[in-house]
Each structure stands twice: as structure tokens, then as C-alpha cells.
Enzyme design. Sequence first.
Site, PDB file in Angstrom:
ATOM      1  N   TRP A  49       5.526   0.309   2.726  1.00 29.79           N
ATOM      2  CA  TRP A  49       4.586   1.350   2.318  1.00 29.79           C
ATOM      3  C   TRP A  49       3.476   1.577   3.332  1.00 29.79           C
ATOM      4  O   TRP A  49       2.926   2.679   3.427  1.00 29.79           O
ATOM      5  CB  TRP A  49       3.996   1.031   0.950  1.00 29.79           C
ATOM      6  CG  TRP A  49       3.251   2.204   0.394  1.00 29.79           C
ATOM      7  CD1 TRP A  49       1.909   2.327   0.224  1.00 29.79           C
ATOM      8  CD2 TRP A  49       3.819   3.447  -0.033  1.00 29.79           C
ATOM      9  NE1 TRP A  49       1.596   3.567  -0.291  1.00 29.79           N
ATOM     10  CE2 TRP A  49       2.755   4.281  -0.446  1.00 29.79           C
ATOM     11  CE3 TRP A  49       5.124   3.940  -0.088  1.00 29.79           C
ATOM     12  CZ2 TRP A  49       2.954   5.568  -0.927  1.00 29.79           C
ATOM     13  CZ3 TRP A  49       5.329   5.229  -0.568  1.00 29.79           C
ATOM     14  CH2 TRP A  49       4.247   6.027  -0.981  1.00 29.79           C
ATOM     15  N   SER A  75      11.440  -2.791  -0.145  1.00 29.83           N
ATOM     16  CA  SER A  75      10.180  -2.404   0.470  1.00 29.83           C
ATOM     17  C   SER A  75       9.041  -3.122  -0.247  1.00 29.83           C
ATOM     18  O   SER A  75       9.215  -3.673  -1.331  1.00 29.83           O
ATOM     19  CB  SER A  75      10.004  -0.882   0.365  1.00 29.83           C
ATOM     20  OG  SER A  75       8.766  -0.462   0.876  1.00 29.83           O
ATOM     21  N   CYS A  76       7.859  -3.118   0.387  1.00 34.55           N
ATOM     22  CA  CYS A  76       6.652  -3.686  -0.242  1.00 34.55           C
ATOM     23  C   CYS A  76       5.457  -3.047   0.447  1.00 34.55           C
ATOM     24  O   CYS A  76       5.485  -1.869   0.792  1.00 34.55           O
ATOM     25  CB  CYS A  76       6.643  -5.203  -0.136  1.00 34.55           C
ATOM     26  SG  CYS A  76       6.692  -5.847   1.558  1.00 34.55           S
ATOM     27  N   GLY A  77       4.397  -3.817   0.690  1.00 40.11           N
ATOM     28  CA  GLY A  77       3.244  -3.269   1.388  1.00 40.11           C
ATOM     29  C   GLY A  77       3.459  -3.192   2.882  1.00 40.11           C
ATOM     30  O   GLY A  77       3.203  -2.161   3.506  1.00 40.11           O
TER      31      GLY A  77
END
Length: 289
Positions: A277, A248-250
Amino acid sequence: MTSPLVTAQWLEQHLDNDNLIVLDASMEKVVGKSPILYDTFSCIPGTKKLDLENELCDLTSNQTHAFPTTAQFIEITSELGITQTSQVVIYDNQGIYSSPRAWWIFKVMGFDHVYVLDGGLPQWLADNRVTAERFSSSTLVDSASVDSIIKSGCELKVNVQDAWVCDSTYLLDKLSDKETSIFDARGAGRFSGQAPEPREGVRSGHIPNSVNLPFSQVLAGHGLKTAEELQQIFAGLANEQDTQRVFSCGSGITACILILASVEAGYHHNVLYDGSWAQWGRDHKLPIE
């Protein structure tokens, strides 16, 4: 080739290969690092532009940078003159930033011969290799031909690997699964909740039981760290018995840098949480830490 990477030297030696397609997947917006800025435009000779922000994402979705539909992918690859037998090399103008996202889209769509240029355009320029002043034009396909291609997608051998991309429902069910490691590519400040989120309405914090691996930590200079270095990094963070890694990331872009690193380290059970996120932090029904 077993590595997902090719070097600038390799690419320069193969630019005359008729089966080679070189794509620039640079993005206008760069988050999580100081962007490399250029006074003048240049690209690798023969490069075609791949627009991740406005074309190769599902704009009908309310999700930021949503994964493209199969129909979108077939249409765009057809316009670019790409077939299942093409050898595709993708780069970006930040070194390794958005090119892994494009690479993972191709992989999920069933393409085997797709690679990321290690070091991207910055490394190419640092090596003083020849450049061009404009992109190569796409191989245009009329709308009727595109419709025909989409309806007969099996002819392109588009074999979508649905299990390589997941949603929040799937990830929620895996939070306590000891065989799943969850990695977050955002910076430490955002992961801990100490730094504000860049998107309005998104909570601060991180997915429960996830570990922070800022994407910068898998990079060395313009390129990726060595396979041995990456193996050590993941060995210190992953669940010892994991059979799956979720990233996951932004908004699903830089998570793919970690996927690239994981594959280079020899691990092949990788999954992108595409909403990342931007989706998880906005949904108050989902738990955070």
C-alpha cells in the site's frame, strides 16, 4: 520437513548442528500491533543478526522496504557464512512479525531449507530455554571474495523465483482475474479507509477486489494458528477457483506473515506484492476502493 515452521523444542535439540544457521530478523519499528518491549537484550545461543531494515533491502529504490537485489542477498548470506546447503532458522523478538519477511526472501532466492521459529523469541523465553547476551559474530568474507562469489552466483545455486514477487503493473492486470485472490494484511481501519495511513502522501483505502485479512487473525499467542485453522480462514475468504494468491500490506513486511500462513495451510502459489500500500496508495494513477 514440509512445514515452514520449526518449534522451539526442535531448535533447542539441533543447536549443536554445524550446518544450522540461526538468524534474528527483528525490526526496530513495529506497525500494526503493540510491540513487545524488553528490559534487557537476549537471543538464542549462536544467533546471527539479519538486518532487514538497513541491509537486506534495496536502499537505492524509492520504494519502502524494497526487496533486496540478488547481489545484496549473495553478499549478506556470504558474510553470514550461509551456503545453499545450510539449514536456516529465522526468528524475531515479536513472536511472528518480521521473520516471515526474511524467510520469504530466502525462499524467493531459491533456498529450500529455511524455516521460521514458531513463536520466536517470546516463546523461547516463555519456555525458559537457555539464552545468550550477544549475537554471534558473522563469518567475515573479504571484498574480493564477495565479488568473486557474486560473479559466480550459480555456484551458490541462487535460483531466483521471480514469479513469487510482483509489482503494481502485474497486480493491476490481475484485479478482475477470478483465478487470483488478493489479500491485505493491514488492520480493518486502514483497509476501510477509516484509519489514517502512517506514511505521508499515501491515500486511504485498499486495492480493488482485495479482501482484508489482518495478520493478527492468523496468529495464536506468540505463534501461528494450526494448519487446520488456517485452512478454514482462507477457505472463507479466497476465490473458490483461485490458482494464485497475492499478498499486500503497508510496505511488504506483514504480508509475508500471511504468505507463511498460506504455505502452512498447504497452498503454494503465493505472490508478494512488494510495493504494497505504501506504493499503491501513493500512485494516483492506480484505482482504490
